[in-house]
Write a protein that holds these residues in place. Structure first.
Motif, PDB file in Angstrom:
ATOM      1  N   LEU A 148       1.058  -1.541   0.029  1.00 24.61           N
ATOM      2  CA  LEU A 148      -0.044  -0.023   0.016  1.00 24.61           C
ATOM      3  C   LEU A 148       0.900   0.908  -0.142  1.00 24.61           C
ATOM      4  CD1 LEU A 148      -2.740  -0.861   2.500  1.00 24.61           C
ATOM      5  CD2 LEU A 148      -2.776  -1.593  -0.049  1.00 24.61           C
ATOM      6  N   LYS A 149       1.465   1.761  -1.168  1.00 19.93           N
ATOM      7  CA  LYS A 149       2.129   2.525  -1.629  1.00 19.93           C
ATOM      8  C   LYS A 149       1.890   3.488  -0.917  1.00 19.93           C
ATOM      9  CE  LYS A 149       6.040   4.406  -4.218  1.00 19.93           C
ATOM     10  NZ  LYS A 149       5.294   5.652  -4.896  1.00 19.93           N
ATOM     11  N   ASN A 150       1.014   4.125  -1.522  1.00 19.51           N
ATOM     12  CA  ASN A 150       0.635   5.624  -1.433  1.00 19.51           C
ATOM     13  C   ASN A 150      -0.232   5.488  -0.023  1.00 19.51           C
ATOM     14  OD1 ASN A 150       0.640   5.764  -3.879  1.00 19.51           O
ATOM     15  ND2 ASN A 150      -1.734   5.760  -4.426  1.00 19.51           N
ATOM     16  N   LEU A 151      -0.562   4.759   0.961  1.00 19.43           N
ATOM     17  CA  LEU A 151      -0.764   4.822   2.123  1.00 19.43           C
ATOM     18  C   LEU A 151       0.279   4.795   2.972  1.00 19.43           C
ATOM     19  CD1 LEU A 151      -3.565   5.258   3.442  1.00 19.43           C
ATOM     20  CD2 LEU A 151      -2.984   2.752   3.995  1.00 19.43           C
ATOM     21  N   ALA A 189     -12.973   5.998   8.629  1.00 20.42           N
ATOM     22  CA  ALA A 189     -11.253   6.970   8.393  1.00 20.42           C
ATOM     23  C   ALA A 189     -10.527   5.849   7.521  1.00 20.42           C
ATOM     24  CB  ALA A 189     -10.626   8.279   9.806  1.00 20.42           C
ATOM     25  N   ALA A 190     -10.631   5.429   7.850  1.00 20.63           N
ATOM     26  CA  ALA A 190      -9.640   3.790   7.553  1.00 20.63           C
ATOM     27  C   ALA A 190     -10.118   3.828   6.307  1.00 20.63           C
ATOM     28  CB  ALA A 190      -8.698   2.583   8.116  1.00 20.63           C
ATOM     29  N   PHE A 191     -11.668   3.272   6.253  1.00 22.95           N
ATOM     30  CA  PHE A 191     -12.187   2.787   4.986  1.00 22.95           C
ATOM     31  C   PHE A 191     -12.261   3.705   4.512  1.00 22.95           C
ATOM     32  CE2 PHE A 191     -16.497   3.060   2.893  1.00 22.95           C
ATOM     33  CZ  PHE A 191     -16.970   1.668   2.332  1.00 22.95           C
ATOM     34  N   TYR A 192     -12.034   4.992   4.557  1.00 16.48           N
ATOM     35  CA  TYR A 192     -12.350   5.868   2.977  1.00 16.48           C
ATOM     36  C   TYR A 192     -11.119   6.188   3.268  1.00 16.48           C
ATOM     37  CZ  TYR A 192     -17.099   7.410   5.003  1.00 16.48           C
ATOM     38  OH  TYR A 192     -18.139   7.964   5.438  1.00 16.48           O
ATOM     39  N   ALA A 193     -10.416   6.444   3.414  1.00 16.79           N
ATOM     40  CA  ALA A 193      -8.429   6.739   3.284  1.00 16.79           C
ATOM     41  C   ALA A 193      -8.097   4.874   2.327  1.00 16.79           C
ATOM     42  CB  ALA A 193      -7.580   6.571   4.570  1.00 16.79           C
ATOM     43  N   LEU A 194      -8.427   4.080   2.624  1.00 15.94           N
ATOM     44  CA  LEU A 194      -8.478   2.892   1.896  1.00 15.94           C
ATOM     45  C   LEU A 194      -8.810   3.109  -0.024  1.00 15.94           C
ATOM     46  CD1 LEU A 194      -6.028   0.509   2.008  1.00 15.94           C
ATOM     47  CD2 LEU A 194      -8.337  -0.864   1.931  1.00 15.94           C
ATOM     48  N   SER A 195      -9.965   3.888   0.683  1.00 15.44           N
ATOM     49  CA  SER A 195     -10.999   3.851  -1.109  1.00 15.44           C
ATOM     50  C   SER A 195     -10.368   4.974  -1.862  1.00 15.44           C
ATOM     51  CB  SER A 195     -11.991   4.090  -0.804  1.00 15.44           C
ATOM     52  OG  SER A 195     -12.865   2.897   0.414  1.00 15.44           O
ATOM     53  N   ARG A 196     -10.067   6.102  -0.983  1.00 14.57           N
ATOM     54  CA  ARG A 196      -8.768   7.257  -2.204  1.00 14.57           C
ATOM     55  C   ARG A 196      -7.985   7.006  -2.661  1.00 14.57           C
ATOM     56  NH1 ARG A 196     -12.834  12.125  -1.164  1.00 14.57           N
ATOM     57  NH2 ARG A 196     -14.771  10.790  -1.186  1.00 14.57           N
ATOM     58  N   GLY A 232      -7.415   3.137  -3.701  1.00 14.34           N
ATOM     59  CA  GLY A 232      -8.752   1.950  -4.946  1.00 14.34           C
ATOM     60  C   GLY A 232      -8.969   0.996  -4.661  1.00 14.34           C
ATOM     61  N   ILE A 233      -9.192   0.722  -3.277  1.00  9.60           N
ATOM     62  CA  ILE A 233      -9.618  -0.618  -2.542  1.00  9.60           C
ATOM     63  C   ILE A 233     -10.849  -0.261  -1.489  1.00  9.60           C
ATOM     64  CG2 ILE A 233      -8.894  -2.290  -1.680  1.00  9.60           C
ATOM     65  CD1 ILE A 233      -5.735  -2.637  -2.590  1.00  9.60           C
ATOM     66  N   ILE A 234     -11.850  -0.914  -2.009  1.00  9.68           N
ATOM     67  CA  ILE A 234     -12.451  -0.439  -0.499  1.00  9.68           C
ATOM     68  C   ILE A 234     -12.834  -1.444   0.011  1.00  9.68           C
ATOM     69  CG2 ILE A 234     -14.897  -0.013  -0.716  1.00  9.68           C
ATOM     70  CD1 ILE A 234     -15.536   1.271  -2.960  1.00  9.68           C
ATOM     71  N   ILE A 283      -0.865  -6.579   7.514  1.00  8.80           N
ATOM     72  CA  ILE A 283      -2.870  -6.437   7.879  1.00  8.80           C
ATOM     73  C   ILE A 283      -3.337  -7.046   6.928  1.00  8.80           C
ATOM     74  CG2 ILE A 283      -2.811  -4.252   8.837  1.00  8.80           C
ATOM     75  CD1 ILE A 283      -4.343  -3.581   6.110  1.00  8.80           C
ATOM     76  N   ASN A 284      -4.139  -8.558   7.392  1.00 11.10           N
ATOM     77  CA  ASN A 284      -4.978  -8.998   6.936  1.00 11.10           C
ATOM     78  C   ASN A 284      -5.944  -8.412   6.357  1.00 11.10           C
ATOM     79  OD1 ASN A 284      -5.592 -10.831   5.308  1.00 11.10           O
ATOM     80  ND2 ASN A 284      -6.957 -11.988   7.436  1.00 11.10           N
ATOM     81  N   LEU A 285      -5.974  -7.613   4.947  1.00 10.68           N
ATOM     82  CA  LEU A 285      -7.716  -7.163   4.095  1.00 10.68           C
ATOM     83  C   LEU A 285      -8.902  -8.130   4.014  1.00 10.68           C
ATOM     84  CD1 LEU A 285      -8.722  -4.639   3.274  1.00 10.68           C
ATOM     85  CD2 LEU A 285      -7.493  -4.694   1.538  1.00 10.68           C
ATOM     86  N   SER A 286      -9.357  -8.507   4.958  1.00  9.92           N
ATOM     87  CA  SER A 286      -9.669 -10.047   5.087  1.00  9.92           C
ATOM     88  C   SER A 286     -11.756  -9.609   4.149  1.00  9.92           C
ATOM     89  CB  SER A 286     -10.811  -9.882   6.335  1.00  9.92           C
ATOM     90  OG  SER A 286     -11.024  -8.599   6.875  1.00  9.92           O
ATOM     91  N   GLY A 287     -11.803  -8.702   3.807  1.00 13.65           N
ATOM     92  CA  GLY A 287     -12.724  -8.567   2.570  1.00 13.65           C
ATOM     93  C   GLY A 287     -12.892  -7.312   2.271  1.00 13.65           C
ATOM     94  N   ARG A 288     -14.040  -7.350   1.991  1.00 14.03           N
ATOM     95  CA  ARG A 288     -14.087  -6.000   0.133  1.00 14.03           C
ATOM     96  C   ARG A 288     -15.482  -5.579   1.035  1.00 14.03           C
ATOM     97  NH1 ARG A 288     -14.718  -9.501  -4.793  1.00 14.03           N
ATOM     98  NH2 ARG A 288     -17.159  -9.995  -4.959  1.00 14.03           N
ATOM     99  N   GLY A 289     -15.423  -3.911   0.621  1.00 14.03           N
ATOM    100  CA  GLY A 289     -16.830  -3.247   1.351  1.00 14.03           C
ATOM    101  C   GLY A 289     -18.330  -2.681   0.532  1.00 14.03           C
TER     102      GLY A 289
END
Length: 402
Positions: A67-70, A341-348, A351-353, A379-385
């Motif tokens: 997650l380079k941008n984050l 806040a993390a939900f929005y940050a990863l999305s923006r 490009g991962i919701i 981290i385990n990104l355990s599911g999509r939104g």
């Protein structure tokens, strides 16, 4: 000691936690499940068929993404994610659901049934039932049915019967209660496919072992990406705890890797405002096993709250209670505001919701990265939104300024 090989004990105890406390009518059925699992877990044919399904149906292995941008926005540590959101059906749950349905077929069962909170386990089990030609019954709290409407639609399209649960808190704990009651009269022909590393033995171990593919893959992939290094920190959200045990399994014997479980703090630390069982719970029994439980003054399971329906449980897997007690895993929290806040940050920014459940682990990484320059966090990104977007945008908006 080889931890994964030797834990739990033969009667299902992780130290002081676990076991199988069952009503007499269910004892022979859980004994049958345990015996079938012990036999099939060592069967080359069973394992070969499961590997085929994972590769050619589920789409495994799922990748690890940097997650380079984050990472740049947070500063400090580099953040990586194991992409279980790219597993078929959009979450880690299919890893154990396909295996449990395969187990049901080998046992001669014609039906699978389960509880669900956010609906990801329900969708995964309905998918597995369709694949194997089995009936499927899913119990879901009325609150979660409203919050997770897209997943309810998916379950029904896949042919599952969705049973609304309207008593008590009308959420995950009550869905488990309801499913157990229904299972008692159907146990001869049905398999209760418990949706996390919870419940009576053998489910905490069985689900962990089925989910360990996440950690096994992630360990190899991370080392390949970083010229043989291991991550300094591995983190995952914890409700019941299946996705966390899945990724922890790949690193639990590497003492140099720090493991973190992130519980939902909800809106406050007051009882009823969160679902942070390890942080605030006490030893107790729930749904046929001993673990840490959030209890009221009367000794009953307490009401819980979190923005993430899949973490909405007043207990936790017994292995997590054990790992907390031994100190091998550090358990911390993220509240609703941090998760959103993390939900929005990863999305923006990536490009991962993400699923709201997974957003708790992202919140941890965003909080810890600035404190750990030169280190890496997986981290385990355990599911999509997808399941959460209507609820989030209608309730909280589109996160302008994230």
């Amino acid at each position: 000691m080889a931890y994964l090989r030797d834990t739990p004990t033969s009667d299902g105890y992780f130290g002081d936690y676990g076991g199988a406390m069952l009503p007499p009518p269910l004892e022979p059925h859980f004994r049958e499940i345990r015996q079938a699992w012990e036999q099939l877990s060592k069967s080359a044919g069973f394992l070969q068929e499961l590997r085929y399904i994972r590769k050619h149906f589920q789409g495994r292995p799922t990748p690890v993404s940097h997650l380079k941008n984050l990472s740049e926005r947070c500063g400090g540590a580099q953040i990586y994610a194991k992409r279980e959101d790219l597993n078929h059906t959009g979450a880690h749950k299919l890893n154990h659901c396909m295996a449990e349905a395969l187990l049901a077929r080998h046992m001669g069962k014609t039906k699978v049934m389960a509880e669900t909170g956010a609906g990801q386990h329900g969708v995964a089990l309905a998918t597995a039932a369709a694949y194997f030609g089995l009936e499927c019954e899913i119990h879901m709290g009325e609150i979660d049915i409203v919050k997770e409407a897209p997943n309810v639609t998916r379950m029904k399209l896949l042919g599952a019967e969705v049973v609304p649960v309207g008593f008590g808190g009308r959420s995950l704990k009550e869905a488990v209660d309801s499913c157990f009651q229904s299972y008692i009269s159907q146990a001869d022909r049905a398999l209760f496919c418990i949706g996390s590393v919870v419940g009576p033995h053998p489910f905490p171990r069985m689900v962990r072992d089925f989910q360990s593919v996440v950690g096994i893959e992630a360990r190899e992939q991370f080392a390949e990406m970083t010229s043989g290094q291991l991550p300094d920190m591995v983190a995952a959200c914890v409700g019941g705890g299946s996705n966390a045990m899945g990724i922890f399994a790949g690193f639990i014997e590497d003492e140099e890797v720090a493991l973190y479980g992130v519980e939902p703090l909800g809106t406050s630390s007051s009882l009823g405002d969160h679902a942070a069982t390890i942080s605030f719970g006490v030893d107790g029994d729930i749904h046929g096993f001993r673990t840490l439980v959030l209890l009221t003054d009367e000794g009953e399971p307490a009401p819980v709250h979190t923005v993430a329906s899949g973490l909405d449980y007043p207990g936790v897997g017994p292995e997590h209670a054990h790992l907390h007690k031994t100190g091998r895993v550090t358990y911390t929290t993220a509240d609703d505001a941090e998760a959103l806040a993390a939900f929005y940050a990863l999305s923006r920014h990536e490009g991962i919701i993400p699923a709201l459940e997974s957003a708790h682990a992202i919140a941890f990484a965003m909080r810890e990265a600035p404190k750990n320059p030169g280190k890496s966090i997986l981290i385990n990104l355990s599911g999509r939104g997808d399941k959460d977007i209507d609820y989030v945008t209608e309730t909280y908006g589109f996160g302008d300024g994230a």
